[in-house]
Design a protein around this motif. Structure first.
Motif, PDB file in Angstrom:
ATOM      1  N   THR A   1       0.842  -1.194   0.000  1.00  0.00           N
ATOM      2  CA  THR A   1       0.000   0.000   0.000  1.00  0.00           C
ATOM      3  C   THR A   1       0.883   1.252   0.000  1.00  0.00           C
ATOM      4  OG1 THR A   1      -0.086  -0.005   2.419  1.00  0.00           O
ATOM      5  CG2 THR A   1      -1.842  -1.185   1.232  1.00  0.00           C
TER       6      THR A   1
ATOM      7  N   SER B   1      -2.861   4.504   4.900  1.00  0.00           N
ATOM      8  CA  SER B   1      -2.181   3.496   4.098  1.00  0.00           C
ATOM      9  C   SER B   1      -3.233   2.795   3.250  1.00  0.00           C
ATOM     10  CB  SER B   1      -1.457   2.489   5.016  1.00  0.00           C
ATOM     11  OG  SER B   1      -0.879   1.456   4.244  1.00  0.00           O
ATOM     12  N   GLU B   2      -3.190   3.048   1.916  1.00  0.00           N
ATOM     13  CA  GLU B   2      -4.220   2.495   1.023  1.00  0.00           C
ATOM     14  C   GLU B   2      -3.578   1.990  -0.271  1.00  0.00           C
ATOM     15  OE1 GLU B   2      -7.254   5.374   0.315  1.00  0.00           O
ATOM     16  OE2 GLU B   2      -7.856   5.519   2.428  1.00  0.00           O
ATOM     17  N   ARG B   3      -4.291   1.140  -0.946  1.00  0.00           N
ATOM     18  CA  ARG B   3      -3.808   0.595  -2.214  1.00  0.00           C
ATOM     19  C   ARG B   3      -4.084   1.582  -3.345  1.00  0.00           C
ATOM     20  NH1 ARG B   3      -1.563  -4.062  -1.812  1.00  0.00           N
ATOM     21  NH2 ARG B   3      -2.065  -5.424  -0.045  1.00  0.00           N
TER      22      ARG B   3
END
Length: 278
Positions: free
Chosen positions: A199, A210-212
Motif C-alpha cells: 500500500t 495506508s491504502e492501495r
C-alpha cells in the motif's frame, strides 16, 4: 534676261499667294526617327536578355557538388554545430537521469500568517549511479523509516489503515515502520512512500492513511510529497496537491495541516528519514 520667278516670301503665305504643303503633317520626320529609335532599343534589350538567360552560370559551376548545409554555412546566415561522434550520453546527463531532482518547485501560494515558505530540501535518492561508463543506471530499493524530531524515540508506523508515530518495538513494528521511498506517483522530483504490504501512504480527509493505489490521478497526487528544509535541521513533507500544507503529528496521529508560524507546529512537522528499521 530671264524672268525672276523667285518663291514668294513665306512670312505671310496667304497675302503673297503661297500656300503651305498640307499633304504631310508637320514634324512627321521626327516622329518616324523617334519610333525607329524606340524599336531599335527594344530589339537590343530583348537580344541582351536572351543572351544572358542562355549564358551558363559560372557561380553554379563553381558551387557544383556543394550540399545544402554547406551552402547555408558558406553564406554566413545559418550555421549548425557538428553532432557528437559518440552515441554514449555524457556523465552529467547520466547522472541527471539517474536520480530525481533534489528539490521541487516552490509553492505558488503565499505562506500563511505572512511567514516565509520552508526552503527546498534534498530528498533521498531512489536510484544508484551508473556502474560503468555508458551503462544504464540501475534503480535500487531505498528503505527508510521516518523519525519524529521532537519525539526521537517514535517513528511513523502504518497500521489499521492509518499512520501514527509510535515508540520502536519488535520485528513486527520494525516492518510496519519501514517504507520504500519511490519517485512520486504524481511525477516531478517529489516522492511517495510504499508500505511493506504494497500500500501507499496518502492523505485523505487530511489524515495520512495506508491504502492501495486505485490508479486515479487523485490518489497519485494524494500520495506524493515534497521534502522542504526544516528549521530543526530535518525535513518537512509538503503535499503536491495542497501547496502550503505539511504532514505533522498531533496526538501521535500523522495528518496534513496548513503551515503555521509557531514553534509547536515547526517541531511537530519536522522529521528525519533514517535507515530502515527492518
Amino acid at each position: 534676261m530671264p524672268e525672276n520667278k523667285s518663291r514668294p516670301p513665306q512670312e505671310h503665305p496667304w497675302e503673297n499667294g503661297w500656300a503651305p504643303d498640307t499633304c504631310r503633317a508637320p514634324g512627321t520626320r521626327r516622329l518616324w526617327l523617334a519610333g525607329a529609335l524606340a524599336v531599335a532599343t527594344v530589339v537590343a534589350c530583348v537580344a541582351t536578355i536572351s543572351l544572358t538567360d542562355n549564358r551558363p552560370d559560372a557561380r553554379s559551376d563553381a558551387r557544383d557538388g556543394v550540399t545544402t548545409s554547406d551552402k547555408e554555412t558558406s553564406s554566413g546566415l545559418i550555421s549548425f554545430a557538428s553532432p557528437s561522434v559518440s552515441g554514449t550520453p555524457s556523465a552529467s546527463a547520466t547522472k541527471d537521469s539517474a536520480s530525481p531532482s533534489a528539490s521541487a518547485s516552490p509553492s505558488s501560494s503565499p505562506s500563511p500568517n505572512g511567514a516565509s515558505s520552508p526552503r527546498h530540501s534534498a530528498a533521498p535518492s531512489t536510484s544508484a549511479p551508473a556502474a560503468g561508463g555508458g551503462s544504464e543506471p540501475k534503480p535500487v530499493t531505498v528503505r527508510r523509516s521516518v523519525q519524529s524530531v521532537n519525539h526521537p524515540d517514535r517513528y511513523w508506523r502504518s497500521g489499521g489503515g492509518r499512520v501514527r508515530i509510535e515508540a520502536a518495538g519488535g520485528a513486527e513494528f520494525r516492518e510496519d515502520a519501514t517504507f520504500t521511498v519511490v519517485n512520486g506517483l504524481a511525477g516531478g522530483s517529489c516522492h511517495s512512500f510504499r508500505a511493506s504490504d504494497g500500500t501507499y501512504l496518502r492523505h485523505r480527509d487530511f489524515v495520512l492513511r495506508s491504502e492501495r493505489d486505485d490508479g486515479s490521478a487523485l490518489f497519485r497526487q494524494d500520495a506524493t510529497f515534497c521534502a522542504r528544509d526544516s528549521s530543526y535541521g530535518a525535513v518537512m513533507l509538503e503535499s503536491v496537491n495542497y501547496p502550503g500544507y505539511f504532514l505533522r503529528h498531533q496526538d501521535f496521529q500523522v495528518k496534513l495541516e496548513r503551515y503555521q508560524y509557531g514553534g509547536q507546529y515547526a517541531a511537530d512537522s519536522a522529521f528525519r528519514l533514517v535507515e530502515g528499521l527492518a
